[in-house]
Design a protein around this motif. Structure first.
Motif, PDB file in Angstrom:
ATOM      1  N   VAL A 159       0.882  -1.177   0.000  1.00  0.00           N
ATOM      2  CA  VAL A 159       0.000   0.000   0.000  1.00  0.00           C
ATOM      3  C   VAL A 159       0.910   1.216   0.000  1.00  0.00           C
ATOM      4  CG1 VAL A 159      -1.791   1.275   1.218  1.00  0.00           C
ATOM      5  CG2 VAL A 159      -1.765  -1.237   1.325  1.00  0.00           C
ATOM      6  N   GLU A 160       0.700   2.106  -0.967  1.00  0.00           N
ATOM      7  CA  GLU A 160       1.576   3.261  -1.073  1.00  0.00           C
ATOM      8  C   GLU A 160       0.779   4.541  -1.273  1.00  0.00           C
ATOM      9  OE1 GLU A 160       4.153   2.319  -4.344  1.00  0.00           O
ATOM     10  OE2 GLU A 160       2.719   3.038  -5.844  1.00  0.00           O
ATOM     11  N   LYS A 161       1.478   5.640  -1.088  1.00  0.00           N
ATOM     12  CA  LYS A 161       0.882   6.965  -1.230  1.00  0.00           C
ATOM     13  C   LYS A 161       0.384   7.192  -2.649  1.00  0.00           C
ATOM     14  CE  LYS A 161       2.132  11.879  -0.783  1.00  0.00           C
ATOM     15  NZ  LYS A 161       3.216  12.822  -0.400  1.00  0.00           N
ATOM     16  N   ARG A 162      -0.728   7.881  -2.772  1.00  0.00           N
ATOM     17  CA  ARG A 162      -1.217   8.282  -4.086  1.00  0.00           C
ATOM     18  C   ARG A 162      -0.572   9.599  -4.472  1.00  0.00           C
ATOM     19  NH1 ARG A 162      -7.033  10.910  -5.824  1.00  0.00           N
ATOM     20  NH2 ARG A 162      -6.717  10.779  -8.082  1.00  0.00           N
ATOM     21  N   LEU A 163       0.039   9.631  -5.648  1.00  0.00           N
ATOM     22  CA  LEU A 163       0.574  10.883  -6.167  1.00  0.00           C
ATOM     23  C   LEU A 163      -0.573  11.712  -6.733  1.00  0.00           C
ATOM     24  CD1 LEU A 163       3.787   9.674  -8.054  1.00  0.00           C
ATOM     25  CD2 LEU A 163       3.620  10.598  -5.740  1.00  0.00           C
ATOM     26  N   SER A 164      -0.563  12.998  -6.479  1.00  0.00           N
ATOM     27  CA  SER A 164      -1.632  13.872  -6.975  1.00  0.00           C
ATOM     28  C   SER A 164      -1.323  14.350  -8.385  1.00  0.00           C
ATOM     29  CB  SER A 164      -1.795  15.079  -6.050  1.00  0.00           C
ATOM     30  OG  SER A 164      -2.156  14.667  -4.754  1.00  0.00           O
ATOM     31  N   PRO A 165      -2.286  14.297  -9.298  1.00  0.00           N
ATOM     32  CA  PRO A 165      -2.077  14.781 -10.665  1.00  0.00           C
ATOM     33  C   PRO A 165      -1.811  16.274 -10.694  1.00  0.00           C
ATOM     34  CG  PRO A 165      -4.108  13.495 -10.484  1.00  0.00           C
ATOM     35  CD  PRO A 165      -3.647  13.782  -9.095  1.00  0.00           C
ATOM     36  N   GLN A 166      -1.145  16.709 -11.753  1.00  0.00           N
ATOM     37  CA  GLN A 166      -0.940  18.140 -11.934  1.00  0.00           C
ATOM     38  C   GLN A 166      -2.270  18.806 -12.292  1.00  0.00           C
ATOM     39  OE1 GLN A 166       3.655  17.877 -13.628  1.00  0.00           O
ATOM     40  NE2 GLN A 166       2.113  18.910 -14.825  1.00  0.00           N
ATOM     41  N   GLU A 167      -2.321  20.099 -12.111  1.00  0.00           N
ATOM     42  CA  GLU A 167      -3.551  20.846 -12.365  1.00  0.00           C
ATOM     43  C   GLU A 167      -4.008  20.640 -13.809  1.00  0.00           C
ATOM     44  OE1 GLU A 167      -5.244  25.443 -12.036  1.00  0.00           O
ATOM     45  OE2 GLU A 167      -3.216  24.952 -11.335  1.00  0.00           O
ATOM     46  N   GLY A 168      -5.281  20.332 -13.969  1.00  0.00           N
ATOM     47  CA  GLY A 168      -5.840  20.142 -15.301  1.00  0.00           C
ATOM     48  C   GLY A 168      -5.825  18.707 -15.786  1.00  0.00           C
ATOM     49  N   GLU A 169      -5.228  17.786 -15.004  1.00  0.00           N
ATOM     50  CA  GLU A 169      -5.170  16.381 -15.398  1.00  0.00           C
ATOM     51  C   GLU A 169      -5.834  15.525 -14.335  1.00  0.00           C
ATOM     52  OE1 GLU A 169      -1.278  15.104 -16.488  1.00  0.00           O
ATOM     53  OE2 GLU A 169      -0.996  16.694 -17.975  1.00  0.00           O
ATOM     54  N   THR A 170      -6.415  14.400 -14.779  1.00  0.00           N
ATOM     55  CA  THR A 170      -7.100  13.507 -13.848  1.00  0.00           C
ATOM     56  C   THR A 170      -6.179  12.425 -13.313  1.00  0.00           C
ATOM     57  OG1 THR A 170      -7.856  12.129 -15.693  1.00  0.00           O
ATOM     58  CG2 THR A 170      -9.335  13.893 -14.953  1.00  0.00           C
ATOM     59  N   ASP A 171      -5.058  12.159 -14.003  1.00  0.00           N
ATOM     60  CA  ASP A 171      -4.107  11.141 -13.580  1.00  0.00           C
ATOM     61  C   ASP A 171      -2.695  11.693 -13.626  1.00  0.00           C
ATOM     62  OD1 ASP A 171      -5.782   8.793 -13.186  1.00  0.00           O
ATOM     63  OD2 ASP A 171      -6.136   8.889 -15.344  1.00  0.00           O
ATOM     64  N   VAL A 172      -1.828  11.085 -12.839  1.00  0.00           N
ATOM     65  CA  VAL A 172      -0.407  11.420 -12.928  1.00  0.00           C
ATOM     66  C   VAL A 172       0.113  10.890 -14.258  1.00  0.00           C
ATOM     67  CG1 VAL A 172       1.866  11.072 -11.901  1.00  0.00           C
ATOM     68  CG2 VAL A 172      -0.136  11.302 -10.436  1.00  0.00           C
ATOM     69  N   ARG A 173       0.837  11.731 -14.982  1.00  0.00           N
ATOM     70  CA  ARG A 173       1.323  11.314 -16.298  1.00  0.00           C
ATOM     71  C   ARG A 173       2.392  10.232 -16.157  1.00  0.00           C
ATOM     72  NH1 ARG A 173       2.324  15.783 -20.814  1.00  0.00           N
ATOM     73  NH2 ARG A 173       0.086  15.959 -20.406  1.00  0.00           N
ATOM     74  N   ASP A 174       2.233   9.197 -16.961  1.00  0.00           N
ATOM     75  CA  ASP A 174       3.040   7.985 -16.878  1.00  0.00           C
ATOM     76  C   ASP A 174       4.054   7.978 -18.022  1.00  0.00           C
ATOM     77  OD1 ASP A 174       3.926   5.475 -16.291  1.00  0.00           O
ATOM     78  OD2 ASP A 174       2.026   4.457 -16.632  1.00  0.00           O
ATOM     79  N   TYR A 175       5.346   8.125 -17.700  1.00  0.00           N
ATOM     80  CA  TYR A 175       6.413   8.113 -18.703  1.00  0.00           C
ATOM     81  C   TYR A 175       7.104   6.754 -18.660  1.00  0.00           C
ATOM     82  CZ  TYR A 175       5.973  13.234 -18.694  1.00  0.00           C
ATOM     83  OH  TYR A 175       5.508  14.523 -18.775  1.00  0.00           O
ATOM     84  N   LYS A 176       7.044   6.029 -19.778  1.00  0.00           N
ATOM     85  CA  LYS A 176       7.675   4.712 -19.850  1.00  0.00           C
ATOM     86  C   LYS A 176       8.856   4.801 -20.819  1.00  0.00           C
ATOM     87  CE  LYS A 176       3.236   2.417 -19.000  1.00  0.00           C
ATOM     88  NZ  LYS A 176       3.487   2.003 -17.615  1.00  0.00           N
ATOM     89  N   PHE A 177      10.051   4.665 -20.272  1.00  0.00           N
ATOM     90  CA  PHE A 177      11.272   4.777 -21.066  1.00  0.00           C
ATOM     91  C   PHE A 177      11.718   3.384 -21.501  1.00  0.00           C
ATOM     92  CE2 PHE A 177      11.032   8.535 -18.470  1.00  0.00           C
ATOM     93  CZ  PHE A 177      11.526   9.558 -19.267  1.00  0.00           C
ATOM     94  N   HIS A 178      11.589   3.104 -22.799  1.00  0.00           N
ATOM     95  CA  HIS A 178      12.099   1.846 -23.343  1.00  0.00           C
ATOM     96  C   HIS A 178      13.576   2.065 -23.647  1.00  0.00           C
ATOM     97  CE1 HIS A 178       8.087  -0.051 -24.027  1.00  0.00           C
ATOM     98  NE2 HIS A 178       7.704   1.220 -24.069  1.00  0.00           N
ATOM     99  N   VAL A 179      14.437   1.443 -22.840  1.00  0.00           N
ATOM    100  CA  VAL A 179      15.874   1.719 -22.910  1.00  0.00           C
ATOM    101  C   VAL A 179      16.600   0.514 -23.499  1.00  0.00           C
ATOM    102  CG1 VAL A 179      17.885   2.534 -21.657  1.00  0.00           C
ATOM    103  CG2 VAL A 179      15.595   3.121 -20.825  1.00  0.00           C
ATOM    104  N   PHE A 180      17.241   0.737 -24.654  1.00  0.00           N
ATOM    105  CA  PHE A 180      17.982  -0.300 -25.355  1.00  0.00           C
ATOM    106  C   PHE A 180      19.481  -0.011 -25.235  1.00  0.00           C
ATOM    107  CE2 PHE A 180      13.871   0.240 -27.379  1.00  0.00           C
ATOM    108  CZ  PHE A 180      13.428  -1.069 -27.581  1.00  0.00           C
ATOM    109  N   LYS A 181      20.207  -0.890 -24.583  1.00  0.00           N
ATOM    110  CA  LYS A 181      21.646  -0.709 -24.450  1.00  0.00           C
ATOM    111  C   LYS A 181      22.338  -1.121 -25.738  1.00  0.00           C
ATOM    112  CE  LYS A 181      25.402  -1.538 -21.175  1.00  0.00           C
ATOM    113  NZ  LYS A 181      25.787  -2.253 -19.924  1.00  0.00           N
ATOM    114  N   GLN A 182      23.185  -0.234 -26.267  1.00  0.00           N
ATOM    115  CA  GLN A 182      23.863  -0.484 -27.538  1.00  0.00           C
ATOM    116  C   GLN A 182      25.197  -1.203 -27.319  1.00  0.00           C
ATOM    117  OE1 GLN A 182      21.942   0.794 -30.547  1.00  0.00           O
ATOM    118  NE2 GLN A 182      20.726   0.373 -28.720  1.00  0.00           N
ATOM    119  N   ASN A 183      25.723  -1.769 -28.375  1.00  0.00           N
ATOM    120  CA  ASN A 183      26.967  -2.538 -28.266  1.00  0.00           C
ATOM    121  C   ASN A 183      28.145  -1.689 -27.796  1.00  0.00           C
ATOM    122  OD1 ASN A 183      25.733  -4.929 -29.081  1.00  0.00           O
ATOM    123  ND2 ASN A 183      26.157  -4.566 -31.259  1.00  0.00           N
ATOM    124  N   ASP A 184      28.092  -0.367 -28.032  1.00  0.00           N
ATOM    125  CA  ASP A 184      29.190   0.508 -27.603  1.00  0.00           C
ATOM    126  C   ASP A 184      28.978   1.058 -26.191  1.00  0.00           C
ATOM    127  OD1 ASP A 184      27.173   2.354 -27.935  1.00  0.00           O
ATOM    128  OD2 ASP A 184      28.176   3.521 -29.502  1.00  0.00           O
TER     129      ASP A 184
END
Length: 299
Positions: A159-184
């Motif tokens: 059970v964790e704290k609910r983050l409050s959305p920014q003004e004008g939004e109903t949900d906290v914006r969800d950023y999903k970073f698809h990170v691909f490690k390169q050979n270098d």
């Protein structure tokens, strides 16, 4: 009929594989090659069948992953825990609501559902959500989706704290970073952003400079508006740095972060997006993402 199919699949590996291959073709539109993977979804399935990174289990655990991220980054990125235990009761939820306010209730060993419970929730709503999360603990999620790292997680409730959305939004914006490690040793990043999950849910993809990418996942409801431009959030550079640091031990991982007016919070780490059945606009984009994934999918 579905019960009969499920019974057959529970007893036959061949039947399970056949059912999965059919569902994969329906979702992606092409016949897969899991032994010689080239597309993004094929490589996810190769990983599911050949996982070799011990961190998969640690980082998929919604409880232990917070400890891992706090060590890798800082405790500032961690959403406050209100409760961690082997199960949860209605009485405990009411106690937390009275003391802390709105909360999120989830099991630690799967991908949901996650429940928002507010101070205005009825007894029936709380009872239903508590019952469901406790029931989730009975399911071996790793076996259910053939993602073995989940089976190694000691099941519990968070059970964790609910983050409050920014003004004008109903949900906290969800950023999903698809990170691909390169050979270098460098990284290629594709940013998936989910908007308004509790309402008119839409999903868009961007490069790491937040330029829109013209593809989408096929899950989206017909008529949902795809956003093609967004304002860069405060401290976006810190989000990129955090995503890369968390992704360093893996050939590919999805790093979920929240940004609330510049304050960055860790969401989760995911190693098999859509369990390897994320249908894209067409196979060309699936191949393109597959080429970004340069390292061994097992890791």
């Amino acid at each position: 009929m579905r019960k009969i199919v499920n019974l057959i699949c529970s007893k036959s590996k061949l039947a399970r594989e056949l059912r999965y291959n059919i569902s994969f073709i329906r979702a992606t539109g092409y016949v897969p090659s899991f032994k010689n993977p080239k597309t993004y979804n094929e490589k996810i399935n190769y990983r599911k069948n050949n996982p070799k990174n011990e961190l998969f289990s640690v980082c998929s655990d919604k409880i232990k992953s917070k400890e891992y991220v706090a060590q890798k980054l800082s405790s500032d990125y961690i959403i406050e825990n209100y409760y961690v235990g082997d199960s949860i009761t209605v009485e405990k939820i009411k106690e937390i609501l009275a003391d802390k306010g709105d909360l999120l209730l989830k099991a630690n060993h799967n991908s949901g559902p996650v429940y928002l419970i507010t101070t205005e929730a009825t007894d029936d709503e709380i009872t239903r959500k508590v019952y469901d999360v406790n029931n989730q603990l009975k399911v071996d999620y790793g076996k259910q989706l053939n993602e073995p790292w989940y089976s190694d997680i000691k099941r519990g409730v968070l059970v964790e704290k609910r983050l409050s959305p920014q003004e004008g939004e109903t949900d906290v914006r969800d950023y999903k970073f698809h990170v691909f490690k390169q050979n270098d040793g460098s990284f290629k990043i594709i940013v998936q952003i989910d908007f308004e999950r509790s309402g008119n849910h839409s999903r868009s993809f961007f490069d790491d400079e937040l330029n829109w990418l013209p593809f989408y996942t096929l899950y989206a409801d017909t008529g949902v508006c795809i956003k093609t431009s967004i304002k860069m959030p405060k401290n976006y550079d810190l989000m990129l740095t955090a995503a890369k640091k968390l992704a360093e031990p893996f050939s590919y991982v999805r790093v979920d972060l929240y940004n609330v007016d510049g304050a960055i919070y860790f969401g989760e780490l995911t190693f098999a997006q859509g369990s390897g059945r994320s249908g894209l606009t067409n196979k060309a984009y699936d191949l393109w993402l597959g080429r970004l994934w340069q390292g061994d999918p097992s890791h």
